[in-house]
Write a protein that holds these residues in place. Structure first.
Motif, PDB file in Angstrom:
ATOM      1  N   ASP A 169      -2.062  18.303  27.223  1.00 40.52           N
ATOM      2  CA  ASP A 169      -2.114  18.931  25.891  1.00 40.52           C
ATOM      3  C   ASP A 169      -2.122  17.867  24.792  1.00 40.52           C
ATOM      4  N   MET A 170      -1.293  16.843  24.959  1.00 34.44           N
ATOM      5  CA  MET A 170      -1.210  15.813  23.912  1.00 34.44           C
ATOM      6  C   MET A 170      -2.552  15.078  23.784  1.00 34.44           C
ATOM      7  N   SER A 171      -3.173  14.790  24.935  1.00 35.70           N
ATOM      8  CA  SER A 171      -4.466  14.089  24.854  1.00 35.70           C
ATOM      9  C   SER A 171      -5.511  15.008  24.218  1.00 35.70           C
ATOM     10  N   ASP A 172      -5.379  16.296  24.453  1.00 39.04           N
ATOM     11  CA  ASP A 172      -6.305  17.262  23.849  1.00 39.04           C
ATOM     12  C   ASP A 172      -6.121  17.287  22.321  1.00 39.04           C
ATOM     13  N   ALA A 173      -4.863  17.230  21.890  1.00 38.01           N
ATOM     14  CA  ALA A 173      -4.599  17.245  20.436  1.00 38.01           C
ATOM     15  C   ALA A 173      -5.173  15.982  19.783  1.00 38.01           C
ATOM     16  N   VAL A 174      -5.013  14.829  20.444  1.00 39.48           N
ATOM     17  CA  VAL A 174      -5.574  13.573  19.911  1.00 39.48           C
ATOM     18  C   VAL A 174      -7.095  13.706  19.790  1.00 39.48           C
ATOM     19  N   ALA A 175      -7.714  14.175  20.881  1.00 39.64           N
ATOM     20  CA  ALA A 175      -9.181  14.305  20.902  1.00 39.64           C
ATOM     21  C   ALA A 175      -9.651  15.266  19.815  1.00 39.64           C
ATOM     22  N   CYS A 176      -8.858  16.303  19.565  1.00 40.33           N
ATOM     23  CA  CYS A 176      -9.237  17.303  18.561  1.00 40.33           C
ATOM     24  C   CYS A 176      -9.283  16.679  17.166  1.00 40.33           C
ATOM     25  N   PHE A 177      -8.268  15.911  16.791  1.00 40.36           N
ATOM     26  CA  PHE A 177      -8.273  15.289  15.459  1.00 40.36           C
ATOM     27  C   PHE A 177      -9.402  14.260  15.348  1.00 40.36           C
ATOM     28  N   GLU A 178      -9.648  13.527  16.443  1.00 42.26           N
ATOM     29  CA  GLU A 178     -10.747  12.545  16.393  1.00 42.26           C
ATOM     30  C   GLU A 178     -12.098  13.241  16.239  1.00 42.26           C
ATOM     31  N   TYR A 179     -12.273  14.319  16.989  1.00 42.00           N
ATOM     32  CA  TYR A 179     -13.550  15.040  16.948  1.00 42.00           C
ATOM     33  C   TYR A 179     -13.827  15.576  15.542  1.00 42.00           C
ATOM     34  N   TYR A 180     -12.801  16.192  14.933  1.00 41.73           N
ATOM     35  CA  TYR A 180     -13.043  16.774  13.605  1.00 41.73           C
ATOM     36  C   TYR A 180     -13.164  15.694  12.528  1.00 41.73           C
ATOM     37  N   ALA A 181     -12.630  14.489  12.797  1.00 43.84           N
ATOM     38  CA  ALA A 181     -12.887  13.377  11.874  1.00 43.84           C
ATOM     39  C   ALA A 181     -14.396  13.124  11.826  1.00 43.84           C
ATOM     40  N   GLY A 182     -15.017  13.116  12.991  1.00 46.72           N
ATOM     41  CA  GLY A 182     -16.473  12.902  13.054  1.00 46.72           C
ATOM     42  C   GLY A 182     -17.236  13.997  12.320  1.00 46.72           C
ATOM     43  N   LEU A 183     -16.797  15.245  12.498  1.00 41.55           N
ATOM     44  CA  LEU A 183     -17.508  16.354  11.829  1.00 41.55           C
ATOM     45  C   LEU A 183     -17.305  16.311  10.312  1.00 41.55           C
ATOM     46  N   ALA A 184     -16.107  15.865   9.890  1.00 38.82           N
ATOM     47  CA  ALA A 184     -15.860  15.761   8.436  1.00 38.82           C
ATOM     48  C   ALA A 184     -16.823  14.743   7.825  1.00 38.82           C
ATOM     49  N   GLU A 185     -16.999  13.620   8.492  1.00 38.40           N
ATOM     50  CA  GLU A 185     -17.942  12.595   7.996  1.00 38.40           C
ATOM     51  C   GLU A 185     -19.360  13.152   7.930  1.00 38.40           C
ATOM     52  N   ALA A 186     -19.742  13.839   8.989  1.00 40.92           N
ATOM     53  CA  ALA A 186     -21.109  14.375   9.047  1.00 40.92           C
ATOM     54  C   ALA A 186     -21.352  15.402   7.942  1.00 40.92           C
ATOM     55  N   LEU A 187     -20.285  16.072   7.538  1.00 42.25           N
ATOM     56  CA  LEU A 187     -20.413  17.114   6.511  1.00 42.25           C
ATOM     57  C   LEU A 187     -20.956  16.542   5.198  1.00 42.25           C
ATOM     58  N   ASP A 188     -20.561  15.319   4.878  1.00 40.62           N
ATOM     59  CA  ASP A 188     -21.052  14.697   3.631  1.00 40.62           C
ATOM     60  C   ASP A 188     -22.583  14.700   3.582  1.00 40.62           C
ATOM     61  N   GLY A 189     -23.197  14.434   4.727  1.00 41.27           N
ATOM     62  CA  GLY A 189     -24.667  14.356   4.767  1.00 41.27           C
ATOM     63  C   GLY A 189     -25.336  15.720   4.789  1.00 41.27           C
ATOM     64  N   ALA A 192     -11.411  24.147  28.745  1.00 41.26           N
ATOM     65  CA  ALA A 192     -11.743  24.380  27.326  1.00 41.26           C
ATOM     66  C   ALA A 192     -12.151  23.029  26.751  1.00 41.26           C
ATOM     67  N   PHE A 193     -13.210  23.005  25.988  1.00 38.02           N
ATOM     68  CA  PHE A 193     -13.699  21.757  25.407  1.00 38.02           C
ATOM     69  C   PHE A 193     -13.701  21.859  23.888  1.00 38.02           C
ATOM     70  N   ILE A 194     -13.206  20.796  23.259  1.00 36.10           N
ATOM     71  CA  ILE A 194     -13.132  20.754  21.800  1.00 36.10           C
ATOM     72  C   ILE A 194     -14.515  21.019  21.182  1.00 36.10           C
ATOM     73  N   GLN A 195     -15.566  20.592  21.888  1.00 36.43           N
ATOM     74  CA  GLN A 195     -16.916  20.659  21.321  1.00 36.43           C
ATOM     75  C   GLN A 195     -17.557  22.043  21.452  1.00 36.43           C
ATOM     76  N   ALA A 196     -16.983  22.917  22.275  1.00 29.97           N
ATOM     77  CA  ALA A 196     -17.644  24.197  22.592  1.00 29.97           C
ATOM     78  C   ALA A 196     -16.903  25.368  21.931  1.00 29.97           C
TER      79      ALA A 196
END
Ligand code: NDP
Length: 491
Positions: free
Chosen positions: A101-121, A444-448
């Motif tokens: 679960d903890m590794s999933d939470a880490v991956a989740c924040f990292e993944y949405y960091a990427g999406l936040a950056e992409a949102l600017d474009g 369950a995958f953060i990306q799906a």
């Protein structure tokens, strides 16, 4: 140990000073307290969140938010070991699952960091319209202050799945964890504070669902509520949101079926049945709780399943060898036991389980249970048990299997096991569920996208869909022609 609410960047008691006990489900020991908050604390949190939005969070770029999300991910990563142990004490799950679960939470924040950056474009994307004199562009804007209500079965993961996309979208948050498991969520707030998240952007208010949760659902300052939990609580939240015409996403319960065709490897099938049904003691919204087995392999599969289920190691979650921990609370164990008793009264026969383990004198343990001869009006077929309880039924052909699988008011997940790829695709297309697992159950995958249909709720969390849940789409339409518009002058 006393824990405090986190409102406007400050750690504070409930206004009344009242607290709720925190109980270790394995030892039954009350070892901590959380504040018992209600409407006043929720209102303070909403005001803080509104102020933080206006003070500048709404105008941050995705790249700025991404830096903070990555700092939160790093904070969780640094404390992952301690957080996993805290999660086990709080909700009982096996430590191996808590570490995941903890590794999933880490991956989740990292993944949405990427999406936040992409949102600017993605701001200002043009939309082609039928009149060339107009230029239409799209903007994705934060929904505003959002209310996040999460359950106790995956406390930090459920919080991460909502907080990360909400912050990535530029929203501010009022988060209400379950009174039964709030501690890692409070640690998340501490980590966010240390990461430099501005005051008021993330607020955590602890208390009972009927008081604190209900206040979040009914607050007019909250633009959107995202709720994960039981269907009955979801109904109340929906009623409260209806009064406000307030936006809402619901991720509710399930009664997920798995279809096992006769061309599968039986040992693999048993592994996926256990994964689907016994993970987190079956306290999973998408848990496999009805296994449908083709006639010709029914007896052989059942024998292997009985052997595997009886071999599961039941014990305290902090023991590394434990595979099935205690249920979350005495009330939840009694609820599970009562449903099993009722199911038996209605004609079900237990292959194994159906009671608390004799060798453990403390803790809310319940033996992994398999029920047979479960008719379609039996409570074990119809109701979400939310415990380590599985019914197994037989079917003759593909059409019967699909009909049985879809016989539920829920539609969160379903699974199909078969060596025949075409059959898997055919069946997957006909299963009425938001998630279909083929030759597996539970990942369950953060990306799906994650979410259900029918009484399992609506909208989708995770993936890009999870972030767009917290964004409003705005069109900006510009008249670009040098000619006067002239519509009224021409008449
Ligand atoms: P709840 O639905 O009550 O809990 C989910 C969250 O909602 C918790 O934070 C809870 O607070 C809060 N809540 C409860 N009532 C309200 C309300 N009226 N308004 C706003 N928020 C509220 O689940 P339970 O813990 O009671 O479990 C009941 C059943 O729900 C389970 O047995 C299971 O069937 C199902 N469930 C499904 C989950 C899923 O992921 N789909 C997760 C958890 C439960 P608090 O816990 O403090 O009361």
């Amino acid at each position: 140990m006393q824990n405090l609410n986190f409102i406007n960047g400050r750690w504070c008691q409930s206004l009344s000073g009242e607290t709720l006990p925190v109980t270790d489900p394995a030892s039954e020991e009350n070892y901590a307290e959380i504040p018992r908050s209600g409407a006043a604390e929720v209102d303070a949190a909403v005001q803080a969140a509104e102020a933080a939005l206006a003070a500048g969070w709404r105008r941050t770029t995705g790249a700025q938010r991404a830096r903070l999300l990555r700092a939160i991910a790093a904070g969780i990563q640094q404390q992952a070991g301690a957080l996993a142990e805290l999660e086990v004490r709080d909700c009982g799950k096996p430590i191996t699952e808590a570490r995941y679960d903890m590794s999933d939470a880490v991956a989740c924040f990292e993944y949405y960091a990427g999406l936040a950056e992409a949102l600017d474009g993605q701001q200002g994307t043009p939309v082609e319209v039928s009149d060339p004199r107009f230029e239409v562009k799209l903007r994705h804007e934060p929904a505003g202050v959002v209310g996040l209500i999460v359950p106790w079965n995956f406390p930090l993961v459920n919080a991460a799945w909502k907080v990360a996309p909400a912050l990535a979208a530029g929203c501010t948050v009022v988060l209400k964890p379950s009174e039964l498991a709030s501690l890692t969520t409070l640690r998340l707030a501490r980590i966010a504070e240390e990461a430099g998240l501005p005051a008021g952007v993330l607020n955590v208010v602890c208390g009972l669902g009927s008081e604190c949760g209900a206040a979040v659902a009914a607050h007019p300052g909250i633009a959107k509520v995202s709720f994960t939990g039981g269907t009955e609580s979801g109904r109340k939240v929906m009623q409260a949101r209806a009064n406000l015409i307030g936006d809402l996403a619901l991720e509710l319960g399930g009664k997920s079926a798995m279809i096992v065709f006769d061309d599968v490897d039986l040992d693999h099938a048993v592994e996926w049945i256990l994964m689907g049904s016994m993970y987190n003691q079956g306290q999973v919204c998408a848990a496999t709780s009805r296994v449908l087995v083709q006639d010709s392999i029914f007896d052989a599969l059942l024998e292997k399943l009985r052997h595997a289920v009886q071999g599961l190691r039941v014990g305290a979650g902090l023991d590394d060898s434990t595979q099935v921990g205690p249920l979350i609370s005495a009330a939840q164990r009694e609820r599970v036991a009562a449903l099993v008793r009722q199911g038996v009264e209605q004609g079900a026969r237990l292959l194994c389980g159906g009671e608390a383990p004799g060798q453990l004198d403390k803790g809310y343990f319940y033996l992994p249970t398999v029920a047979l001869d479960v008719s379609r009006d039996n409570v074990l077929w119809r109701e979400e048990v939310f415990g380590p309880v599985l019914c197994v039924a037989r079917f003759g052909n593909e059409a019967q299997a699909i009909e049985l699988a879809n016989d539920s008011r829920y539609g969160l997940a379903a699974a199909v096991l078969s060596d025949d790829g075409e059959r898997r695709e055919r069946v997957a297309a006909q299963l009425v569920a938001g998630i279909v697992w083929a030759n597996c159950s539970g990942p369950a995958f953060i990306q799906a996208p994650w979410g259900g249909v029918k009484q399992s709720g609506f909208r989708r969390g995770l993936g890009e869909w999870g972030m767009h849940e917290f964004l409003e789409l705005k069109q900006v339409t510009t008249y670009t022609s040098a000619d006067a518009w002239g519509h009224f002058n021409a008449r």
